[in-house]
Write an enzyme that holds these catalytic residues in place. Structure first.
Site, PDB file in Angstrom:
ATOM      1  N   GLY A   1      -2.785  -0.166   7.077  1.00  0.00           N
ATOM      2  CA  GLY A   1      -2.665   0.229   8.474  1.00  0.00           C
ATOM      3  C   GLY A   1      -3.180  -0.816   9.452  1.00  0.00           C
ATOM      4  O   GLY A   1      -3.384  -0.516  10.627  1.00  0.00           O
TER       5      GLY A   1
ATOM      6  N   LYS B   1       1.282  10.462   5.034  1.00  0.00           N
ATOM      7  CA  LYS B   1      -0.095  10.827   5.420  1.00  0.00           C
ATOM      8  C   LYS B   1      -0.117  12.125   6.258  1.00  0.00           C
ATOM      9  O   LYS B   1       0.749  12.969   6.091  1.00  0.00           O
ATOM     10  CB  LYS B   1      -0.754   9.672   6.173  1.00  0.00           C
TER      11      LYS B   1
ATOM     12  N   SER C   1       0.320  -2.486   4.723  1.00  0.00           N
ATOM     13  CA  SER C   1       1.098  -3.144   5.792  1.00  0.00           C
ATOM     14  C   SER C   1       2.419  -3.747   5.312  1.00  0.00           C
ATOM     15  O   SER C   1       2.858  -4.775   5.822  1.00  0.00           O
ATOM     16  CB  SER C   1       0.244  -4.209   6.503  1.00  0.00           C
TER      17      SER C   1
ATOM     18  N   GLU D   1      -3.819  -1.294  -3.435  1.00  0.00           N
ATOM     19  CA  GLU D   1      -3.839  -1.234  -1.975  1.00  0.00           C
ATOM     20  C   GLU D   1      -5.161  -1.795  -1.459  1.00  0.00           C
ATOM     21  O   GLU D   1      -6.158  -1.051  -1.368  1.00  0.00           O
ATOM     22  CB  GLU D   1      -3.690   0.216  -1.508  1.00  0.00           C
TER      23      GLU D   1
ATOM     24  N   HIS E   1      -6.134   7.715  -3.207  1.00  0.00           N
ATOM     25  CA  HIS E   1      -5.848   6.869  -2.045  1.00  0.00           C
ATOM     26  C   HIS E   1      -7.175   6.502  -1.371  1.00  0.00           C
ATOM     27  O   HIS E   1      -8.101   7.324  -1.326  1.00  0.00           O
ATOM     28  CB  HIS E   1      -4.923   7.616  -1.068  1.00  0.00           C
TER      29      HIS E   1
ATOM     30  N   ASN F   1       4.375   7.007   1.980  1.00  0.00           N
ATOM     31  CA  ASN F   1       3.252   7.934   2.159  1.00  0.00           C
ATOM     32  C   ASN F   1       3.183   8.303   3.639  1.00  0.00           C
ATOM     33  O   ASN F   1       2.803   7.471   4.459  1.00  0.00           O
ATOM     34  CB  ASN F   1       1.957   7.238   1.696  1.00  0.00           C
TER      35      ASN F   1
ATOM     36  N   GLU G   1      -8.082   6.463   1.570  1.00  0.00           N
ATOM     37  CA  GLU G   1      -8.516   7.404   2.619  1.00  0.00           C
ATOM     38  C   GLU G   1      -9.158   8.640   1.999  1.00  0.00           C
ATOM     39  O   GLU G   1     -10.069   9.228   2.577  1.00  0.00           O
ATOM     40  CB  GLU G   1      -7.321   7.762   3.520  1.00  0.00           C
TER      41      GLU G   1
HETATM   42  C1  PEP Z   1      -0.962   3.513   2.639  1.00  0.00           C
HETATM   43  O1  PEP Z   1      -1.697   4.195   3.289  1.00  0.00           O
HETATM   44  O2  PEP Z   1      -0.705   3.839   1.458  1.00  0.00           O
HETATM   45  C2  PEP Z   1      -0.402   2.318   3.234  1.00  0.00           C
HETATM   46  C3  PEP Z   1       0.005   1.382   2.447  1.00  0.00           C
HETATM   47  O3  PEP Z   1      -0.357   2.258   4.628  1.00  0.00           O
HETATM   48  P1  PEP Z   1       0.299   1.095   5.541  1.00  0.00           P
HETATM   49  O4  PEP Z   1       1.614   0.718   4.918  1.00  0.00           O
HETATM   50  O5  PEP Z   1       0.452   1.724   6.870  1.00  0.00           O
HETATM   51  O6  PEP Z   1      -0.651  -0.054   5.530  1.00  0.00           O
END
Ligand code: PEP
Length: 253
Positions: free
Chosen positions: A175, A13, A208, A169, A97, A11, A99
């Protein structure tokens, strides 16, 4: 049970110019090994989707959009319809997601409408669920995820649930560099598996994921792959995560 497939989705973003995205696609295609059961998907920003679609044609990497609107094409300024995504060669779409939920007010009912819109045009939804740190600390992880799934999936047929992907997630892991331990993630994946009552729906872990922790996560029985944010923006780290998935499948095979 023997693992025969893993899915690695990146992703990107709201990152990368068109030129940077084209360059990353090129580097990934150059570095991609024989996948042997690993499925690779990337989700560039809207501005780079069409160029990526052209570049990925005939390759073993597939394309996802990061969002869609639930309505058919029409007067919805600034939005993108599933029909438009399917038209340029997207096969997948991220939905719900954290976000989108946090910054754009996306509710479980909107997530449900977006899933229906994706199916209407033949896009495969990758539906994201997950709890905040406060919810985890007050032992609400399971109830939050149960509600997210029940409300978003309320009008889906069982066959449709088998046709989508779920991404667990935990918001506290996105992040932040604080990955869930493989056991912690497995516990929630197993709970999700019980909720949906099918072993056919792939459940990805996101939060992460990086080249150091990917292998331990993929070795868990109910973790069917990863949704990767930050580490998908550099070819080397994304390819290394793909490499971990290939070797876990080899060891399991
Ligand atoms: C995401 O936003 O889907 C995600 C998993 O981000 P990160 O791997 O940076 O934690």
């Amino acid at each position: 049970m023997k693992k025969t497939a893993l899915i690695i989705a990146g992703n990107w973003k709201m990152n990368l110019t068109l030129g940077e995205s084209n360059e990353l696609v090129k580097q990934l295609l150059q570095g991609l090994p024989k996948l042997n059961g690993v499925q690779v998907i990337v989700a560039p920003p809207f501005t780079a989707l069409q160029a990526a679609a052209l570049e990925l044609k005939g390759s073993s990497m597939e394309l996802a959009a990061q969002d869609l609107h639930w309505e058919k094409p029409g007067a919805f300024t600034g939005a993108i319809a599933g029909e438009q995504l399917a038209d340029i060669g997207c096969r997948y779409v991220l939905i719900g997601h954290s976000e989108r939920r946090q910054y754009f007010g996306e509710t479980n009912s909107i997530v449900g409408k977006k899933i229906q819109a994706a199916f209407r045009v033949g896009l495969k939804p990758i539906v994201c669920v997950g709890e905040t740190v406060q919810e985890r600390e007050s032992q609400k992880t399971f109830s939050v995820i149960q509600t997210q799934i029940q409300q978003a999936f309320v009008s889906l047929r069982s066959k449709q649930i088998e046709e989508l992907f779920i991404a667990y997630e935990p918001i506290w892991a996105i992040g932040t560099g604080k990955v869930a331990s493989p056991e912690m993630a497995q516990e929630v994946h197993q709970f999700i598996r019980d909720q949906i009552k099918t072993s056919k729906t792939p459940i990805l872990y996101g939060g992460s994921v990086n080249p150091e922790n990917a292998r331990g996560l993929f070795a868990q029985p109910d973790i069917d792959g990863a949704l990767v944010g930050g580490a998908s923006l550099k070819a080397q780290s994304f390819l290394s995560i793909i490499g971990s998935a290939i070797s876990v499948l080899k060891e399991n095979g």
